[in-house]
Design an enzyme around this catalytic site. Structure first.
Site, short mmCIF file in Angstrom:
data_model
loop_
_atom_site.label_atom_id
_atom_site.label_comp_id
_atom_site.label_asym_id
_atom_site.label_seq_id
_atom_site.Cartn_x
_atom_site.Cartn_y
_atom_site.Cartn_z
N TYR A 8 0.81 -1.23 0.00
CA TYR A 8 0.00 0.00 0.00
C TYR A 8 0.84 1.28 0.00
CZ TYR A 8 0.71 1.10 4.99
OH TYR A 8 1.25 1.44 6.21
N LYS A 9 2.14 1.18 0.32
CA LYS A 9 3.00 2.36 0.32
C LYS A 9 3.63 2.64 -1.05
CE LYS A 9 4.32 2.33 5.22
NZ LYS A 9 5.46 2.20 6.18
N MET A 12 1.61 2.16 -7.05
CA MET A 12 0.33 1.54 -7.42
C MET A 12 -0.54 1.32 -6.20
SD MET A 12 -0.49 1.27 -10.51
CE MET A 12 -1.94 0.30 -10.11
N GLY A 71 -2.23 -8.25 -9.96
CA GLY A 71 -1.66 -7.72 -11.18
C GLY A 71 -0.14 -7.70 -11.16
N THR A 73 3.62 -8.76 -11.84
CA THR A 73 4.23 -9.34 -13.05
C THR A 73 5.48 -10.14 -12.68
OG1 THR A 73 5.55 -7.35 -13.47
CG2 THR A 73 3.37 -7.46 -14.48
N TYR A 96 -1.58 -9.69 -16.21
CA TYR A 96 -0.36 -8.89 -16.20
C TYR A 96 -0.65 -7.45 -16.59
CZ TYR A 96 2.39 -13.15 -15.68
OH TYR A 96 2.93 -14.33 -15.21
N HIS A 127 9.20 0.44 -21.06
CA HIS A 127 8.70 0.75 -19.72
C HIS A 127 9.73 1.59 -18.96
CE1 HIS A 127 5.74 -2.46 -20.43
NE2 HIS A 127 5.06 -1.92 -19.45
N LYS A 131 11.39 -0.75 -13.79
CA LYS A 131 10.69 -2.02 -13.99
C LYS A 131 11.71 -3.15 -14.10
CE LYS A 131 7.16 -4.33 -16.80
NZ LYS A 131 6.35 -4.73 -15.63
N THR A 138 2.77 -7.74 -20.18
CA THR A 138 1.84 -7.37 -21.26
C THR A 138 2.34 -7.90 -22.60
OG1 THR A 138 1.25 -5.37 -20.05
CG2 THR A 138 0.66 -5.45 -22.38
#
Length: 217
Positions: A8-9, A12, A71, A73, A96, A127, A131, A138
């Site tokens: 949560y920090k 996203m 979600g 990846t 993904y 990206h 990442k 995707t």
């Protein structure tokens, strides 16, 4: 809906919490690394964090009997098998990419792969530099939809949320299908759509394709 957020920090995680709360849903489980704060039992847990958090996420889903939207990846086949096993106990949706546009392109590619089977094809994806997984999940979704061996060209540059292009070419023509993510908000909105959809579903393993299929009926 009572929901929980893994990571949560993170960027996203914060966006998911904000998007869900703006819709009137209540966050009752906050998880980040070694931190767990639980106020109530979540009906749905949302995880867009890192694959290293998977075991913790699975344990929390089992403990609370919470459905799952995931979600993350970079999963291995072993990780996906763990999710398949979990789906016997709860309803979960795995993708993904939770962008509506990306999932529409997957459906288009499913229909094109026979028509363009003799054309050359390559996937290009860009990206942000932070990442870790390469190629992107995707790009792998697009490759799976094409049902053939396709070269994927990956770059990690700046702060780009996601940019994908699939090229088809023969001796006289070039077709390109592109998707550009302008804001990460699309992923949070997709996660919200998935969470509301899976809230009362029976135990099982679902994908975003199941949401599209139901909406088209």
């Amino acid at each position: 809906m009572k929901f929980g957020v893994i990571g949560y920090k993170g960027k996203m995680g914060k966006l998911i919490t904000k998007t869900f709360s703006n819709r009137g849903h209540n966050c009752v489980l906050f998880v980040d690394k070694d931190e767990i704060e639980q106020i109530d039992i979540p009906e749905v847990i949302v995880d867009f964090s890192l694959k290293d958090a998977l075991d913790k996420t699975i344990n929390l889903c089992k403990k609370n009997k919470s459905n799952l939207v995931i979600g993350t990846t970079g999963f291995s086949n072993e990780d996906l098998e763990k999710l398949q096993k979990l789906s016997k106990e709860v309803a979960l949706i795995q993708s993904y990419n939770f962008s509506l546009g990306v999932n529409i392109i997957v459906e288009i590619l499913n229909k094109l792969n026979n028509i363009l089977k003799d054309w050359d094809c390559e996937i290009f994806e860009i990206h942000h530099s932070q990442k870790k997984d390469k190629p992107s999940g995707t790009a792998l979704m697009f490759k799976d939809a094409l049902k053939k061996e396709v070269n994927i060209n990956s770059s990690r540059l700046g702060g780009i949320p996601g940019d994908h292009t699939i090229f088809f070419a023969n001796q006289g023509e070039l077709i390109s299908i592109s998707h550009r993510t302008i804001s990460r908000e699309v992923f949070a909105l997709g996660a919200l759509k998935a969470a509301e959809w899976i809230l009362n579903k029976k135990n099982g393993f679902y994908t975003f394709k199941d949401i599209l299929k139901e909406e088209l009926e």
